[in-house]
Design an enzyme around this catalytic site. Structure first.
Site, PDB file in Angstrom:
ATOM      1  N   HIS A 247     -41.667 -52.410 -99.853  1.00  0.00           N
ATOM      2  CA  HIS A 247     -41.740 -52.701 -98.261  1.00  0.00           C
ATOM      3  C   HIS A 247     -43.025 -51.941 -97.612  1.00  0.00           C
ATOM      4  O   HIS A 247     -43.312 -52.262 -96.426  1.00  0.00           O
ATOM      5  CB  HIS A 247     -40.582 -52.158 -97.844  1.00  0.00           C
ATOM      6  CG  HIS A 247     -40.276 -50.522 -97.663  1.00  0.00           C
ATOM      7  ND1 HIS A 247     -39.537 -49.847 -98.542  1.00  0.00           N
ATOM      8  CD2 HIS A 247     -40.677 -50.001 -96.664  1.00  0.00           C
ATOM      9  CE1 HIS A 247     -39.575 -48.420 -98.119  1.00  0.00           C
ATOM     10  NE2 HIS A 247     -40.433 -48.628 -96.939  1.00  0.00           N
TER      11      HIS A 247
ATOM     12  N   ASP B 128     -37.819 -52.398-105.106  1.00  0.00           N
ATOM     13  CA  ASP B 128     -38.653 -52.010-104.039  1.00  0.00           C
ATOM     14  C   ASP B 128     -39.628 -51.054-104.339  1.00  0.00           C
ATOM     15  O   ASP B 128     -39.941 -50.024-103.894  1.00  0.00           O
ATOM     16  CB  ASP B 128     -37.518 -50.849-102.925  1.00  0.00           C
ATOM     17  CG  ASP B 128     -38.502 -50.614-101.517  1.00  0.00           C
ATOM     18  OD1 ASP B 128     -39.380 -51.439-101.268  1.00  0.00           O
ATOM     19  OD2 ASP B 128     -38.112 -49.576-100.869  1.00  0.00           O
TER      20      ASP B 128
ATOM     21  N   GLY C 131     -24.208 -58.239-110.752  1.00  0.00           N
ATOM     22  CA  GLY C 131     -23.468 -58.178-109.393  1.00  0.00           C
ATOM     23  C   GLY C 131     -22.248 -57.170-109.220  1.00  0.00           C
ATOM     24  O   GLY C 131     -21.398 -57.491-108.655  1.00  0.00           O
ATOM     25  N   VAL C 132     -22.558 -55.762-109.656  1.00  0.00           N
ATOM     26  CA  VAL C 132     -21.777 -54.679-109.398  1.00  0.00           C
ATOM     27  C   VAL C 132     -22.853 -53.563-108.612  1.00  0.00           C
ATOM     28  O   VAL C 132     -23.731 -53.242-109.006  1.00  0.00           O
ATOM     29  CB  VAL C 132     -21.102 -54.095-110.663  1.00  0.00           C
ATOM     30  CG1 VAL C 132     -20.104 -55.152-111.176  1.00  0.00           C
ATOM     31  CG2 VAL C 132     -22.163 -53.642-111.792  1.00  0.00           C
TER      32      VAL C 132
ATOM     33  N   ASN D  11     -42.799 -41.372 -95.357  1.00  0.00           N
ATOM     34  CA  ASN D  11     -42.262 -40.817 -96.901  1.00  0.00           C
ATOM     35  C   ASN D  11     -42.349 -41.883 -97.972  1.00  0.00           C
ATOM     36  O   ASN D  11     -42.344 -41.689 -99.185  1.00  0.00           O
ATOM     37  CB  ASN D  11     -41.173 -39.820 -96.940  1.00  0.00           C
ATOM     38  CG  ASN D  11     -41.198 -38.449 -96.456  1.00  0.00           C
ATOM     39  OD1 ASN D  11     -40.499 -38.040 -95.466  1.00  0.00           O
ATOM     40  ND2 ASN D  11     -41.994 -37.915 -97.285  1.00  0.00           N
ATOM     41  N   SER D  12     -41.932 -43.168 -97.623  1.00  0.00           N
ATOM     42  CA  SER D  12     -41.606 -44.192 -98.401  1.00  0.00           C
ATOM     43  C   SER D  12     -42.808 -44.293 -99.653  1.00  0.00           C
ATOM     44  O   SER D  12     -44.088 -44.341 -99.110  1.00  0.00           O
ATOM     45  CB  SER D  12     -41.477 -45.618 -97.750  1.00  0.00           C
ATOM     46  OG  SER D  12     -40.543 -45.812 -96.831  1.00  0.00           O
TER      47      SER D  12
END
Length: 308
Positions: A54, A84, A213-214, A159-160
């Protein structure tokens, strides 16, 4: 000086030379304008570095500033929105790197140190502890991010992409997210996850992975539970949520289940599970072993490609 401070100072001195500021540049009639910034860290001597997807998303041009103030243009080697993560490359000769730790050896309560450039303030250090392991979190784009480290080391915008390090100065995570309105709820991508996909990002620019998908949290298994079910696991993955119409939901996985095995292999950590979600698992059913209440169950689940 007290021992605690000495540990932090020593760790930061080891890691900080490899920490960089990343600026997203936009062209204008008046020249280049900084449209946003974040952090990153160099992990190879030939100039590859980690940051967040991002941070670089939509950037026309990227510029990296080293600790000593030198700046270099950077190009995007690859990015993966699902985790990300992004890998950038700069040409600056032989670079100082930061060592990697092993996220599988982390313990809740362990010291965690974040280094980055929050709100434009370069090389800021915050400290805290590891609050939880193997967390799942829905990212800003709606995708579920897995195998996250939760920490109370303060993070702020900027910070990302910076490193989360341990007391030895080794990177254990890539700082990625805060929960607005909450105090002490910050998250980092496990460095083991980052390492497992870095090669694919560099080679192919993207990553293909399987997905069931959990949402999960890594938990310790008490001796009594291990004895009842005759499992060697010391840890398992507690299912906190099953996504609607996901492969896990279709297989009958329930919230509250504890995953202890997948594809005939023991599963103790979120990183182990993440590494098993490889491309060849897509479309191929696998046995998922779960503890449900007082029972041990095996269900057949067919992973799909993440992003489908």
């Amino acid at each position: 000086m007290d021992t605690y401070s000495q540990v932090i100072i020593s760790a930061v001195e080891k890691a900080s030379p490899a920490v960089v500021k990343i600026e997203r540049l936009e062209r204008s009639p008046r020249g280049d304008v900084v449209g946003g910034s974040g952090s990153g860290f160099i992990f190879s001597s030939d100039g590859y570095l980690f940051t967040n997807s991002h941070v670089v998303k939509g950037a026309n041009y990227l510029r990296v500033m080293l600790q000593d103030g030198r700046t270099y243009p950077a190009y995007l080697a690859g990015q993966d929105a699902a985790t990300d993560l992004a890998v950038l490359k700069i040409e600056a000769g032989v670079m100082t790197t930061v060592p990697f730790g092993d996220a599988d050896e982390l313990k809740v309560g362990q010291l965690a140190i974040a280094i980055g450039n929050p709100l434009g303030f370069q090389h800021t250090v915050t400290t805290g502890v590891i609050s939880a392991l193997g967390r799942s979190l829905r990212g800003a784009d709606g995708m579920m991010m897995d195998a996250l480290i939760q920490t109370d080391a303060a993070l702020n915008p900027g910070n990302s992409g910076g490193p989360l390090i341990n007391g030895d100065g080794a990177v254990i995570g890539v700082n990625t997210a805060i929960i607005n309105g909450a105090q002490g709820l910050c998250f980092a991508i496990s460095i083991n996850t980052a390492k497992s996909i870095a090669n694919q990002l560099i080679r192919f620019g993207k990553v293909k992975r399987a997905y069931i998908g959990v949402a999960m949290q890594q938990v310790d298994l008490v001796p009594r539970l291990r004895a009842i079910h005759e499992v060697k696991n010391r840890q398992g993955l507690f299912v906190t949520q099953v996504e609607r119409n996901s492969p896990a939901a279709k297989a009958g996985v329930l919230s509250g289940d504890i995953i202890v095995g997948f594809a005939d292999m023991m599963v103790e950590t979120a990183d182990q599970f993440f590494k098993m979600m490889t491309e060849e698992k897509i479309g191929q059913w696998q046995f998922l072993k779960v503890i449900r209440g007082s029972e041990m169950k095996e269900v057949r689940v067919t992973p799909v490609e993440k992003g489908d």
